[in-house]
Scaffold this active site. Structure first.
Site, PDB file in Angstrom:
ATOM      1  N   THR A   1      34.566  45.223  35.174  1.00 10.66           N
ATOM      2  CA  THR A   1      33.272  45.589  35.752  1.00 10.66           C
ATOM      3  C   THR A   1      33.098  47.098  35.617  1.00 10.66           C
ATOM      4  OG1 THR A   1      33.460  43.771  37.314  1.00 10.66           O
ATOM      5  CG2 THR A   1      31.901  45.525  37.872  1.00 10.66           C
TER       6      THR A   1
ATOM      7  N   GLU B   1      32.682  39.523  33.865  1.00  4.96           N
ATOM      8  CA  GLU B   1      33.304  38.282  34.331  1.00  4.96           C
ATOM      9  C   GLU B   1      32.814  37.959  35.739  1.00  4.96           C
ATOM     10  OE1 GLU B   1      35.104  35.970  32.734  1.00  4.96           O
ATOM     11  OE2 GLU B   1      34.708  35.003  34.646  1.00  4.96           O
ATOM     12  N   PHE B   2      32.513  36.681  35.967  1.00  5.76           N
ATOM     13  CA  PHE B   2      31.973  36.278  37.266  1.00  5.76           C
ATOM     14  C   PHE B   2      32.912  35.350  38.028  1.00  5.76           C
ATOM     15  CE2 PHE B   2      28.382  37.304  34.522  1.00  5.76           C
ATOM     16  CZ  PHE B   2      27.693  38.211  35.317  1.00  5.76           C
TER      17      PHE B   2
ATOM     18  N   PHE C   1      26.746  31.516  50.286  1.00  6.44           N
ATOM     19  CA  PHE C   1      26.910  32.886  50.785  1.00  6.44           C
ATOM     20  C   PHE C   1      26.124  33.136  52.067  1.00  6.44           C
ATOM     21  CE2 PHE C   1      29.592  35.519  48.111  1.00  6.44           C
ATOM     22  CZ  PHE C   1      29.940  34.576  47.171  1.00  6.44           C
TER      23      PHE C   1
ATOM     24  N   GLY D   1      35.136  41.400  51.891  1.00  7.03           N
ATOM     25  CA  GLY D   1      36.236  42.268  51.460  1.00  7.03           C
ATOM     26  C   GLY D   1      36.585  41.900  50.037  1.00  7.03           C
TER      27      GLY D   1
ATOM     28  N   CYS E   1      36.387  43.133  44.698  1.00  9.70           N
ATOM     29  CA  CYS E   1      35.136  43.373  43.952  1.00  9.70           C
ATOM     30  C   CYS E   1      33.989  43.900  44.803  1.00  9.70           C
ATOM     31  CB  CYS E   1      34.709  42.092  43.245  1.00  9.70           C
ATOM     32  SG  CYS E   1      35.825  41.648  41.914  1.00  9.70           S
TER      33      CYS E   1
ATOM     34  N   LYS F   1      34.108  47.671  46.271  1.00  9.47           N
ATOM     35  CA  LYS F   1      34.081  48.750  45.266  1.00  9.47           C
ATOM     36  C   LYS F   1      32.815  48.681  44.403  1.00  9.47           C
ATOM     37  CE  LYS F   1      36.673  46.731  41.370  1.00  9.47           C
ATOM     38  NZ  LYS F   1      35.603  46.695  40.389  1.00  9.47           N
TER      39      LYS F   1
HETATM   40  P1  NAD Z   1      44.161  43.736  38.319  1.00  9.73           P
HETATM   41  O1  NAD Z   1      44.506  45.004  38.994  1.00  9.73           O
HETATM   42  O2  NAD Z   1      44.641  42.438  38.879  1.00  9.73           O
HETATM   43  O3  NAD Z   1      44.619  43.774  36.796  1.00  9.73           O
HETATM   44  C1  NAD Z   1      44.461  44.884  35.953  1.00  9.73           C
HETATM   45  C2  NAD Z   1      45.673  44.945  35.044  1.00  9.73           C
HETATM   46  O4  NAD Z   1      45.447  45.930  34.024  1.00  9.73           O
HETATM   47  C3  NAD Z   1      46.965  45.352  35.748  1.00  9.73           C
HETATM   48  O5  NAD Z   1      47.938  44.348  35.546  1.00  9.73           O
HETATM   49  C4  NAD Z   1      47.357  46.666  35.069  1.00  9.73           C
HETATM   50  O6  NAD Z   1      48.763  46.817  34.955  1.00  9.73           O
HETATM   51  C5  NAD Z   1      46.691  46.517  33.713  1.00  9.73           C
HETATM   52  N1  NAD Z   1      46.487  47.777  33.006  1.00  9.73           N
HETATM   53  C6  NAD Z   1      46.006  48.952  33.471  1.00  9.73           C
HETATM   54  N2  NAD Z   1      46.006  49.880  32.491  1.00  9.73           N
HETATM   55  C7  NAD Z   1      46.470  49.281  31.370  1.00  9.73           C
HETATM   56  C8  NAD Z   1      46.708  49.703  30.035  1.00  9.73           C
HETATM   57  N3  NAD Z   1      46.448  50.958  29.648  1.00  9.73           N
HETATM   58  N4  NAD Z   1      47.193  48.815  29.156  1.00  9.73           N
HETATM   59  C9  NAD Z   1      47.467  47.549  29.538  1.00  9.73           C
HETATM   60  N5  NAD Z   1      47.275  47.086  30.786  1.00  9.73           N
HETATM   61  C10 NAD Z   1      46.781  47.940  31.695  1.00  9.73           C
HETATM   62  O7  NAD Z   1      42.563  43.732  38.240  1.00  9.73           O
HETATM   63  P2  NAD Z   1      41.591  42.456  38.184  1.00  9.73           P
HETATM   64  O8  NAD Z   1      41.352  41.940  39.562  1.00  9.73           O
HETATM   65  O9  NAD Z   1      42.044  41.521  37.120  1.00  9.73           O
HETATM   66  O10 NAD Z   1      40.234  43.165  37.725  1.00  9.73           O
HETATM   67  C11 NAD Z   1      40.050  43.634  36.395  1.00  9.73           C
HETATM   68  C12 NAD Z   1      38.572  43.960  36.199  1.00  9.73           C
HETATM   69  O11 NAD Z   1      37.795  42.759  36.331  1.00  9.73           O
HETATM   70  C13 NAD Z   1      37.997  44.924  37.237  1.00  9.73           C
HETATM   71  O12 NAD Z   1      37.048  45.744  36.611  1.00  9.73           O
HETATM   72  C14 NAD Z   1      37.328  44.010  38.240  1.00  9.73           C
HETATM   73  O13 NAD Z   1      36.269  44.637  38.918  1.00  9.73           O
HETATM   74  C15 NAD Z   1      36.812  42.909  37.339  1.00  9.73           C
HETATM   75  N6  NAD Z   1      36.622  41.620  38.004  1.00  9.73           N
HETATM   76  C16 NAD Z   1      37.551  41.153  38.881  1.00  9.73           C
HETATM   77  C17 NAD Z   1      37.374  39.911  39.482  1.00  9.73           C
HETATM   78  C18 NAD Z   1      38.384  39.379  40.487  1.00  9.73           C
HETATM   79  O14 NAD Z   1      38.069  38.428  41.175  1.00  9.73           O
HETATM   80  N7  NAD Z   1      39.569  39.946  40.583  1.00  9.73           N
HETATM   81  C19 NAD Z   1      36.255  39.136  39.166  1.00  9.73           C
HETATM   82  C20 NAD Z   1      35.340  39.627  38.238  1.00  9.73           C
HETATM   83  C21 NAD Z   1      35.532  40.868  37.663  1.00  9.73           C
END
Ligand code: NAD
Length: 437
Positions: A122, A151-152, A252, A260, A263, A266
């Site tokens: 995101t 991603e949703f 919702f 909380g 997502c 932030k």
């Molecule tokens: P996360 O913290 O679980 O995973 C991120 C991963 O990226 C970590 O494992 C980290 O070690 C790795 N990383 C960081 N720098 C790196 C690099 N240079 N090379 C390789 N790996 C690297 O985060 P997440 O929850 O998966 O979220 C990822 C993105 O997706 C965010 O932008 C978030 O806003 C978005 N998103 C998350 C969700 C959710 O439900 N978690 C849903 C939709 C979108």
């Protein structure tokens, strides 16, 4: 398609495993060596229902592998996804894009041949332009199309969400990427999930607008819940009554302790900052953020009130720590602020969560973790349901009454009907049900 997924957290690992399940060749990359070693051993570093079996079957079939080395998989890939974290930047609340930009530089040095680089993280509107600029600056010969594909998925239901999405949004300014992205998502497209093509900036903004709208909807019903308590109305009736209106929709509209997770907090903040920077403030969202922040400590005051106005020296048993059920994710969980506020008031905290206690232990201090709900409630002065795990939906109230010092339940998720609880001699406080206490 050969796919490199950079970042193997909640989004990267789920997306990588699902794309492999569609038949693509996927390499999941992460710089966290312990994560990659665990995945190679067949261990899943996060809790997400069904993910272990999906990873195992696709790894066994040879379509899914794991590495810390970005350059090999990127050089061979048709499509490189960026799925690294974009947390709030300390101090100002803007999205911290250092991981995304760092990965863009690494990708630039490794790409060979025409490659579609897809930002799944995101990211604020305009980030795709900067990713493209970084890649061209680092490697002027790189032949890339930079695409936005937010991603949703929801944690706890991530695989179902990825495989049966309401829509797939693809933002591109380079037409060469259209065919590739259609191919990546062909199995979903055949299942009639709408594939929405738009330009890159629109796609980036869709993600923030969607999350901000949902956060606002939750905050709206939370404020209605407070009003219900003052005027003797029932927020669940209000939610049903308005939710049946097709223009509003019933999802919702569950009042609770405030949103909380990794997502909404932030992303709402980042949208507020982007809008301010562009002289176009989003005041509804600014207010949503402020109202939600205050709500968490207000929930602690509810607990204090249920204890007769003072928790000093009292034992509070907390059921549920993660920001929602079926995940081990503790990021920005309401439990963190609620527990801190109760500790500030002098309470001792016992807690139980089916999956979140390891992560919680790194974020909270002076909490006694227990083995189940009944162990948690032992000798407690009040029991507080913070997260509605299934394990807390059919509690044995006579057993709880026997083990607790006083039978007091604060149900911040409205899991129970008041009379189900009060007939066992409990005093009961819930959210937005003004007629009952
Ligand atoms: P996360 O913290 O679980 O995973 C991120 C991963 O990226 C970590 O494992 C980290 O070690 C790795 N990383 C960081 N720098 C790196 C690099 N240079 N090379 C390789 N790996 C690297 O985060 P997440 O929850 O998966 O979220 C990822 C993105 O997706 C965010 O932008 C978030 O806003 C978005 N998103 C998350 C969700 C959710 O439900 N978690 C849903 C939709 C979108």
């Amino acid at each position: 398609m050969r796919i490199a997924m950079i970042g193997s957290g909640y989004v990267g690992l789920v997306s990588g495993a699902c794309l492999a399940d569609f038949g693509h060749d996927v390499v999941c990359v992460d710089k966290a060596a312990d994560k990659i070693e665990a995945l190679k051993r067949g261990e899943i570093p996060i809790f997400e229902p069904g993910l272990d079996a999906l990873v195992a079957s696709n790894a066994k079939a040879g379509r899914l592998s794991f590495t810390t080395d970005l350059s090999g998989p990127v050089s061979e890939a048709d499509v490189v996804f960026i799925a690294v974290g974009t947390p709030s930047r300390r101090g100002d609340g803007h999205a911290d894009l250092s991981y995304v930009y760092g990965v863009a530089r690494e990708i630039a040095s490794a790409v060979k041949g025409f490659t579609v680089v897809v930002t799944k993280s995101t990211v604020p509107v305009g980030t795709g332009d900067e990713v493209e600029r970084i890649i061209r600056e680092t490697n002027p010969d790189a032949d890339v199309a930079v695409v936005s594909n937010p991603e949703f998925l929801r944690e706890g239901a991530a695989i179902g969400d990825f495989k049966r999405p309401d829509r797939i949004v693809v933002g591109l300014d380079d037409e060469r990427a259209r065919e590739t992205m259609t191919e990546v998502y062909r199995p979903l497209y055949l299942n009639q999930s709408p594939l929405l093509f738009t330009n890159r900036r629109t796609s980036e903004l869709i993600k923030y607008a969607g999350n901000a709208f949902l956060a606002m909807k939750i905050t709206f019903i939370n404020e209605m819940a407070d009003l219900c308590e003052r005027v003797g109305a029932d927020v669940q009736g209000v939610a049903r009554g308005i939710g049946l209106d097709g223009r509003i929709g019933s999802k919702f509209l569950h009042a609770g302790p405030g949103y909380g997770g990794s997502c909404f907090p932030k992303d709402t903040l980042a949208l507020v900052k982007t809008a301010q920077d562009h002289d176009s403030p989003v005041r509804l969202i600014e207010t949503t953020v402020a109202v939600n922040d205050q709500r968490k400590r207000a929930m602690a005051r509810k607990v204090v009130a249920a204890c007769g106005g003072d928790v000093r020296g009292k034992t509070v048993a907390v059921l549920g720590l993660t920001f929602k059920p079926n995940t081990d994710d503790m990021r920005e969980a309401p439990s963190l602020s609620i527990i801190q506020a109760l500790q500030d008031g002098g309470a001792r905290i016992r807690a139980y969560d089916p999956e979140g206690m390891n992560a919680a232990a790194d974020m909270l201090s002076d909490v006694t973790y227990t083995k189940d709900a009944y162990d948690c409630a032992a000798k407690a002065d009040v029991l507080v349901i913070v997260t509605e795990w299934d394990a807390f939906r059919a509690l044995d109230f006579p057993r709880l009454a026997e083990t607790m010092s006083s039978p007091v339940l604060v149900d911040l998720r409205n899991v129970y009907k008041p009379d189900e609880v009060t007939r066992h001699g409990f005093s009961y406080t819930s959210i937005g049900r003004g007629t009952t206490r």
